[in-house]
Scaffold this motif. Structure first.
Motif, PDB file in Angstrom:
ATOM      1  N   ARG A 118       0.820  -1.219   0.000  1.00 53.01           N
ATOM      2  CA  ARG A 118       0.000   0.000   0.000  1.00 53.01           C
ATOM      3  C   ARG A 118       0.852   1.267   0.000  1.00 53.01           C
ATOM      4  O   ARG A 118       0.321   2.370   0.012  1.00 53.01           O
ATOM      5  CB  ARG A 118      -0.904   0.016   1.222  1.00 53.01           C
ATOM      6  N   HIS A 119       2.150   1.117   0.053  1.00 55.51           N
ATOM      7  CA  HIS A 119       3.046   2.276  -0.009  1.00 55.51           C
ATOM      8  C   HIS A 119       2.789   2.996  -1.330  1.00 55.51           C
ATOM      9  O   HIS A 119       2.572   2.365  -2.371  1.00 55.51           O
ATOM     10  CB  HIS A 119       4.500   1.783   0.041  1.00 55.51           C
ATOM     11  N   VAL A 120       2.837   4.338  -1.293  1.00 53.71           N
ATOM     12  CA  VAL A 120       2.506   5.112  -2.491  1.00 53.71           C
ATOM     13  C   VAL A 120       3.431   4.728  -3.658  1.00 53.71           C
ATOM     14  O   VAL A 120       2.996   4.662  -4.809  1.00 53.71           O
ATOM     15  CB  VAL A 120       2.517   6.632  -2.161  1.00 53.71           C
ATOM     16  N   TRP A 121       4.664   4.413  -3.364  1.00 54.69           N
ATOM     17  CA  TRP A 121       5.577   3.999  -4.440  1.00 54.69           C
ATOM     18  C   TRP A 121       5.121   2.697  -5.106  1.00 54.69           C
ATOM     19  O   TRP A 121       5.247   2.540  -6.310  1.00 54.69           O
ATOM     20  CB  TRP A 121       6.993   3.805  -3.886  1.00 54.69           C
ATOM     21  N   PHE A 122       4.638   1.770  -4.291  1.00 51.94           N
ATOM     22  CA  PHE A 122       4.231   0.505  -4.909  1.00 51.94           C
ATOM     23  C   PHE A 122       2.941   0.697  -5.699  1.00 51.94           C
ATOM     24  O   PHE A 122       2.773   0.116  -6.779  1.00 51.94           O
ATOM     25  CB  PHE A 122       4.071  -0.605  -3.868  1.00 51.94           C
ATOM     26  N   GLN A 123       2.069   1.534  -5.181  1.00 52.33           N
ATOM     27  CA  GLN A 123       0.835   1.828  -5.923  1.00 52.33           C
ATOM     28  C   GLN A 123       1.193   2.479  -7.261  1.00 52.33           C
ATOM     29  O   GLN A 123       0.621   2.140  -8.303  1.00 52.33           O
ATOM     30  CB  GLN A 123      -0.074   2.734  -5.097  1.00 52.33           C
ATOM     31  N   GLU A 124       2.164   3.393  -7.237  1.00 53.32           N
ATOM     32  CA  GLU A 124       2.620   4.011  -8.492  1.00 53.32           C
ATOM     33  C   GLU A 124       3.217   2.959  -9.425  1.00 53.32           C
ATOM     34  O   GLU A 124       2.988   2.984 -10.636  1.00 53.32           O
ATOM     35  CB  GLU A 124       3.695   5.076  -8.206  1.00 53.32           C
ATOM     36  N   ALA A 125       3.963   2.039  -8.838  1.00 50.44           N
ATOM     37  CA  ALA A 125       4.600   1.000  -9.654  1.00 50.44           C
ATOM     38  C   ALA A 125       3.550   0.136 -10.349  1.00 50.44           C
ATOM     39  O   ALA A 125       3.682  -0.214 -11.529  1.00 50.44           O
ATOM     40  CB  ALA A 125       5.514   0.139  -8.789  1.00 50.44           C
ATOM     41  N   LEU A 126       2.480  -0.177  -9.627  1.00 51.65           N
ATOM     42  CA  LEU A 126       1.430  -1.017 -10.218  1.00 51.65           C
ATOM     43  C   LEU A 126       0.729  -0.280 -11.356  1.00 51.65           C
ATOM     44  O   LEU A 126       0.377  -0.882 -12.379  1.00 51.65           O
ATOM     45  CB  LEU A 126       0.395  -1.394  -9.153  1.00 51.65           C
ATOM     46  N   ALA A 127       0.573   1.035 -11.167  1.00 46.01           N
ATOM     47  CA  ALA A 127      -0.141   1.823 -12.185  1.00 46.01           C
ATOM     48  C   ALA A 127       0.754   2.096 -13.395  1.00 46.01           C
ATOM     49  O   ALA A 127       0.253   2.437 -14.469  1.00 46.01           O
ATOM     50  CB  ALA A 127      -0.623   3.134 -11.570  1.00 46.01           C
ATOM     51  N   ALA A 128       2.066   1.978 -13.211  1.00 44.94           N
ATOM     52  CA  ALA A 128       3.005   2.325 -14.289  1.00 44.94           C
ATOM     53  C   ALA A 128       3.294   1.107 -15.177  1.00 44.94           C
ATOM     54  O   ALA A 128       2.962  -0.025 -14.828  1.00 44.94           O
ATOM     55  CB  ALA A 128       4.298   2.849 -13.682  1.00 44.94           C
ATOM     56  N   ALA A 129       3.927   1.377 -16.291  1.00 45.00           N
ATOM     57  CA  ALA A 129       4.188   0.306 -17.268  1.00 45.00           C
ATOM     58  C   ALA A 129       5.472  -0.456 -16.904  1.00 45.00           C
ATOM     59  O   ALA A 129       6.348   0.093 -16.233  1.00 45.00           O
ATOM     60  CB  ALA A 129       4.351   0.931 -18.652  1.00 45.00           C
ATOM     61  N   PRO A 130       5.585  -1.696 -17.375  1.00 45.55           N
ATOM     62  CA  PRO A 130       6.851  -2.415 -17.217  1.00 45.55           C
ATOM     63  C   PRO A 130       8.002  -1.572 -17.748  1.00 45.55           C
ATOM     64  O   PRO A 130       7.850  -0.895 -18.769  1.00 45.55           O
ATOM     65  CB  PRO A 130       6.652  -3.684 -18.061  1.00 45.55           C
TER      66      PRO A 130
END
Ligand code: NOJ
Length: 563
Positions: A118-130
């Motif tokens: 739930r860390h904002v970085w991981f949420q960003e990572a999930l929303a971002a492309a490979p």
């Protein structure tokens, strides 16, 4: 003891930690101020006087950061905030101020290997492309097999199952613990810089030191192609290579990270202190404990040893040698939030190993039937032995009350991911995390005005601090007396054995510390002669000039030094 005027000034004694007694608080289980059943920071503040009376030097708080509690708080959603259920940053400051007023230092747990999903970085990572910068803060990879449907490697999670989880676009991310704990990529300078910010954030708020979670895991070999572990899938220290060549654990490059941290610590006056939780081979512990590194490293060999004089003498000797080589002091631990409480471990048949304790927990503590009076007697003897050793002693909350493991928690109440992830093969660590009893009676035995997030046993009140205070035979008074004396007796870090190897084979441990202070432990089933001298403290009743079985005594012999 002098007090600082504000929480950000810390008493000017850079070496305070070398022979300190540090009390570990597991915040959710210590004291609850608002009745929601979960311990919190105001609860801790209200009970700090208990720790000042106990006589400890510092308090280490396990994580209190925002977390979905997928791993008891070691899944951190924001490394620079307080979980709203546990309070606010203002509550944190109030706690530090009260600790300061009472002469106690505060240490916090830093969890750098992973964050929460739930860390904002991981949420960003999930929303971002490979391949994006957001994914590069973690370890995302394509899978193997024709459609990438197989995990990138055979690496197992420490909690069971694979260390990879697939996301909807088909990539996989690495988590050496629960799937809710994605691992950071420490080759990424942004990750390094962000942790410097986190360290400064807490140091600026008056924190004296840090306990570094999974300190040996940060520097992974992530060069392509990633290496399978094959037969070498064990993560126990003895299974790791001595040359730092494991792809995941204890790689030399990790010390680069800590050299950077050291620069952060040394920019403060006094320098901030850190202790590494590093599950590595003893000979490789030195690097974590060095003055250029974190400064101290946990040594769990004492905790892992049987209460056997020969084994303990060897463990103590090598721990002291290792610490000396590092320029640090050793650490001594009997219990923490990850292991069954030692009163219960010692109540099992002699020789029970970690696996036996796990099996015993699976029987809800019934088979073999624990001999709790014997476990308590042994735990008292072990405590006086530990508290006489040179170095830092880490006391886990409730240990000073002689709490046993709560082995019969209902399966439906278990929260530790180990239980589910191991497919029910490991019951997990909830039994040592049951909220503390403070009073004989009352709702949750004084833990708080409401219930408690894990059920407390019906007889929990008999262990309460209130029930023990003033009772000279109690655990609490033994710990208090020992810490009071220790403060007066400790002058330097010398230790000299005062018994032969042959005596040790018969169960005797005896050593001298400077100033004519001797400790003698009888770890056998028969009484032995008590050495001459004035008895300062004993872990159990003495009978004339005999030291009864499973008893430790502190003596003043009049001899001038340990040498
Ligand atoms: C070590 C901590 O002590 C333990 O409680 C936790 O589960 C793991 N590190 C993962 O953070």
């Amino acid at each position: 003891m002098p007090h600082a005027d504000t929480p950000t000034t810390i008493r000017h004694d850079a070496d305070w930690w070398r022979q300190a007694v540090i009390y570990q608080i597991y915040p959710r289980s210590f004291a609850d101020s608002d009745g929601d059943g979960v311990g919190d920071l105001p609860g801790i503040t209200s009970r700090l006087h208990h720790l000042a009376e106990l006589g400890v030097d510092a308090v280490w708080l396990s994580p209190f950061y925002p977390s979905q509690l997928a791993d008891g708080g070691y899944d951190v959603a924001d490394h620079r905030d307080v979980d709203p259920r546990l309070g606010t940053l203002d509550d944190f400051d109030a706690m530090v101020a009260e600790a300061d007023r009472l002469g106690l230092r505060i240490m916090v747990d830093i969890v750098p290997n992973h964050s929460s999903d739930r860390h904002v970085w991981f949420q960003e990572a999930l929303a971002a492309a490979p391949g994006s910068a957001a994914r590069a803060r973690y370890v995302f990879r394509d899978g193997r097999g024709p459609d990438g449907e197989l995990p990138p490697t055979d690496w197992p999670s420490s909690f069971g199952g694979p260390a990879w989880t697939r996301v909807p676009d088909g990539q996989w991310y690495l988590h050496l613990y629960a799937p809710q704990q994605p691992d950071f990529d420490w080759d990424n300078p942004e990750v390094r810089e962000d942790f410097h910010t986190t360290l400064r954030f807490w140091a600026d708020r008056g924190v004296a030191g840090f306990r570094v979670d999974v300190a040996h895991g940060l520097a992974k070999d992530l060069r392509e192609p990633l290496r399978d572990l094959g037969e070498e899938r064990g993560y126990e220290p003895d299974a790791l290579p001595l040359d730092g060549s494991h792809p995941l654990w204890d790689r030399d490059a990790v010390h680069d990270v800590y050299r950077g941290w050291r620069r952060v610590f040394d920019a403060y006056d006094p320098p901030r202190f850190a202790v590494a939780e590093a599950w590595v081979r003893a000979s490789r512990r030195t690097a974590y404990a060095s003055a250029e590194g974190l400064g101290q490293a946990f040594n769990f060999d004492f905790l892992g040893a049987r209460l056997d004089a020969v084994e303990l003498r060897a463990v103590i000797g090598s721990a002291l040698d290792d610490a000396r080589r590092a320029g640090a002091t050793s650490t001594w631990v009997l219990s923490n939030h990850d292991v069954a409480r030692h009163v219960s471990r010692y109540a099992l048949p002699p020789g029970s190993a970690k696996r036996d304790v796990e099996e015993w927990l699976l029987t809800d503590g019934r088979d073999p039937a624990p001999d709790l009076p014997s476990g308590a007697r042994k735990a008292r003897a072990a405590a006086l032995l530990m508290l006489a050793l040179p170095g830092s002693a880490y006391v886990y909350q409730g240990e000073e009350l002689g709490l046993p493991e709560v082995a019969d928690l209902d399966r439906a109440d278990l929260q530790d991911p180990m239980w589910v992830r191991s497919g029910g093969r490991v019951k997990g660590r909830d039994g040592c995390r049951v909220p503390l009893p403070w009073t004989r009676e009352g709702t949750s035995f004084g833990f708080g005005p409401g219930g408690s997030w894990l059920p407390q046993p019906a007889d929990w009140g008999t262990y309460a601090a209130e029930a023990q205070r003033g009772d000279g035979d109690s655990f609490l008074e033994l710990y208090r007396a020992a810490l009071r004396l220790r403060r007066a007796l400790v002058t330097d870090e010398a230790l000299e054995w005062a018994c032969s190897e042959e005596e040790t084979r018969r169960g005797l441990l005896r050593f001298a510390r400077t100033g004519g202070w001797h400790t003698v432990s009888n770890l056998s089933d028969s009484a032995v002669p008590l050495p001459p001298g004035e008895v300062l403290l004993a872990s159990g009743p003495l009978s004339g000039d005999r030291l009864p079985p499973w008893t430790t005594a502190w003596l003043r012999t009049g001899a001038a030094s340990a040498r």
